[in-house]
Design a protein around this motif. Sequence first.
Motif, short mmCIF file in Angstrom:
data_model
loop_
_atom_site.label_atom_id
_atom_site.label_comp_id
_atom_site.label_asym_id
_atom_site.label_seq_id
_atom_site.Cartn_x
_atom_site.Cartn_y
_atom_site.Cartn_z
N LEU A 55 0.84 -1.20 0.00
CA LEU A 55 0.00 0.00 0.00
C LEU A 55 0.87 1.25 0.00
O LEU A 55 1.90 1.29 0.70
CB LEU A 55 -0.91 0.01 1.23
N ASP A 56 0.44 2.25 -0.75
CA ASP A 56 1.16 3.53 -0.71
C ASP A 56 0.67 4.34 0.50
O ASP A 56 -0.16 3.86 1.29
CB ASP A 56 1.02 4.29 -2.03
N GLY A 57 1.14 5.56 0.64
CA GLY A 57 0.79 6.39 1.79
C GLY A 57 -0.68 6.72 1.92
O GLY A 57 -1.16 7.03 3.01
N GLU A 58 -1.42 6.66 0.82
CA GLU A 58 -2.86 6.93 0.85
C GLU A 58 -3.68 5.64 0.98
O GLU A 58 -4.92 5.69 0.92
CB GLU A 58 -3.30 7.69 -0.42
N GLY A 59 -3.02 4.51 1.08
CA GLY A 59 -3.73 3.24 1.23
C GLY A 59 -4.10 2.59 -0.09
O GLY A 59 -4.84 1.60 -0.11
N ASN A 60 -3.57 3.09 -1.20
CA ASN A 60 -3.84 2.51 -2.52
C ASN A 60 -2.89 1.33 -2.77
O ASN A 60 -1.70 1.42 -2.46
CB ASN A 60 -3.63 3.55 -3.62
N PRO A 61 -3.40 0.25 -3.37
CA PRO A 61 -2.53 -0.89 -3.69
C PRO A 61 -1.56 -0.53 -4.81
O PRO A 61 -1.93 0.13 -5.79
CB PRO A 61 -3.48 -1.99 -4.12
N VAL A 62 -0.32 -0.94 -4.63
CA VAL A 62 0.75 -0.72 -5.61
C VAL A 62 1.50 -2.04 -5.76
O VAL A 62 1.86 -2.66 -4.77
CB VAL A 62 1.72 0.39 -5.13
N SER A 63 1.70 -2.45 -7.01
CA SER A 63 2.42 -3.70 -7.27
C SER A 63 3.80 -3.40 -7.83
O SER A 63 4.00 -2.38 -8.50
CB SER A 63 1.65 -4.56 -8.27
N LEU A 64 4.72 -4.29 -7.57
CA LEU A 64 6.07 -4.16 -8.12
C LEU A 64 6.00 -4.08 -9.64
O LEU A 64 6.70 -3.27 -10.26
CB LEU A 64 6.95 -5.34 -7.68
N SER A 65 5.14 -4.87 -10.24
CA SER A 65 5.03 -4.90 -11.70
C SER A 65 4.56 -3.57 -12.29
O SER A 65 4.74 -3.32 -13.48
CB SER A 65 4.11 -6.04 -12.15
N ASP A 66 3.98 -2.70 -11.47
CA ASP A 66 3.57 -1.37 -11.95
C ASP A 66 4.76 -0.56 -12.43
O ASP A 66 4.58 0.40 -13.18
CB ASP A 66 2.86 -0.58 -10.84
N PHE A 67 5.95 -0.92 -11.98
CA PHE A 67 7.14 -0.14 -12.29
C PHE A 67 8.02 -0.76 -13.36
O PHE A 67 9.13 -0.29 -13.61
CB PHE A 67 7.95 0.11 -11.01
N GLN A 68 7.54 -1.83 -13.99
CA GLN A 68 8.34 -2.46 -15.05
C GLN A 68 8.61 -1.42 -16.14
O GLN A 68 7.76 -0.62 -16.48
CB GLN A 68 7.64 -3.68 -15.64
N GLY A 69 9.82 -1.43 -16.65
CA GLY A 69 10.25 -0.44 -17.62
C GLY A 69 11.22 0.56 -17.00
O GLY A 69 11.85 1.35 -17.70
N LYS A 70 11.35 0.49 -15.68
CA LYS A 70 12.28 1.35 -14.94
C LYS A 70 12.99 0.49 -13.90
O LYS A 70 12.35 -0.35 -13.26
CB LYS A 70 11.49 2.48 -14.27
N PRO A 71 14.29 0.68 -13.69
CA PRO A 71 14.96 -0.08 -12.62
C PRO A 71 14.33 0.24 -11.26
O PRO A 71 13.87 1.37 -11.04
CB PRO A 71 16.40 0.42 -12.68
N VAL A 72 14.31 -0.75 -10.39
CA VAL A 72 13.67 -0.60 -9.09
C VAL A 72 14.61 -1.08 -7.99
O VAL A 72 15.26 -2.12 -8.12
CB VAL A 72 12.35 -1.41 -9.02
N VAL A 73 14.66 -0.30 -6.91
CA VAL A 73 15.35 -0.70 -5.69
C VAL A 73 14.27 -0.90 -4.63
O VAL A 73 13.50 0.02 -4.34
CB VAL A 73 16.36 0.37 -5.22
N VAL A 74 14.19 -2.13 -4.10
CA VAL A 74 13.21 -2.46 -3.06
C VAL A 74 13.97 -2.70 -1.77
O VAL A 74 14.86 -3.55 -1.73
CB VAL A 74 12.40 -3.73 -3.41
N ASN A 75 13.63 -1.93 -0.73
CA ASN A 75 14.27 -2.10 0.56
C ASN A 75 13.22 -2.49 1.59
O ASN A 75 12.23 -1.78 1.77
CB ASN A 75 14.99 -0.82 0.99
N PHE A 76 13.41 -3.64 2.26
CA PHE A 76 12.54 -4.08 3.34
C PHE A 76 13.14 -3.57 4.65
O PHE A 76 14.32 -3.82 4.94
CB PHE A 76 12.46 -5.61 3.37
N TRP A 77 12.32 -2.87 5.44
CA TRP A 77 12.83 -2.25 6.66
C TRP A 77 11.71 -2.11 7.70
O TRP A 77 10.55 -2.32 7.40
CB TRP A 77 13.44 -0.89 6.36
N ALA A 78 12.11 -1.75 8.92
CA ALA A 78 11.16 -1.46 10.00
C ALA A 78 11.79 -0.42 10.93
O ALA A 78 13.02 -0.30 11.00
CB ALA A 78 10.82 -2.73 10.77
N THR A 79 10.95 0.32 11.63
CA THR A 79 11.46 1.37 12.52
C THR A 79 12.17 0.80 13.74
O THR A 79 12.99 1.48 14.34
CB THR A 79 10.32 2.30 12.98
N TRP A 80 11.87 -0.43 14.12
CA TRP A 80 12.49 -1.05 15.29
C TRP A 80 13.84 -1.70 14.97
O TRP A 80 14.53 -2.18 15.86
CB TRP A 80 11.55 -2.09 15.91
#
Length: 184
Positions: A55-80
């Motif tokens: 989900l993005d900041g507004e609660g809309n679903p976003v898929s990784l495949s939405d960004f195909q055609g552009k390089p993507v960096v995905v970082n998994f993180w948590a505040t703790w």
Amino acid sequence: MNRKFTVLLLGLALVLVLTAATLSYQKLASAYKPAAGPSSEKTEDVVPAADFTVLDGEGNPVSLSDFQGKPVVVNFWATWCGPCKAELPYFDALYTEYGDSVQFLMVNMTDGAYDTTESVKEFVSREGYRFPVYFDTEMNAAAAYAVQSIPRTLFIRADGSLAAEQIGMMEEDTLREKIENLIC
């Protein structure tokens, strides 16, 4: 004399078995050798990146495949996560530098207990980070990559294939190098 003859026959049988095994191995092994020429050169494995939805900041679903055609960096993180928090400034700086060339998906492991959407938004605002934050409230992204420890970063080519991944914290120069390799 009978015993010597038996030992000799067993020895001869062993030599014959070993010779037959060696010849069979050589014949079978030659059948699996790569052909000579350009096609035998080592090439990079092309592994399609597993798709997921967050989900993005507004609660809309976003898929990784939405960004195909552009390089993507995905970082998994948590505040703790201490190492996650230590590398976030590097991601923010490089997002500012490369954000036009690379899509950054800073995927927070929003478990609803330690990290909630609201608490993460407050944290990001307080720290002044500008990168886009996505919320893995259903753990779809984590499941797609069997994330068991964080931080974890994926580098995905514009064609949607996985270029590299890093488990654990990265220093800024390492992150920069991986991003530059991704866009070259």
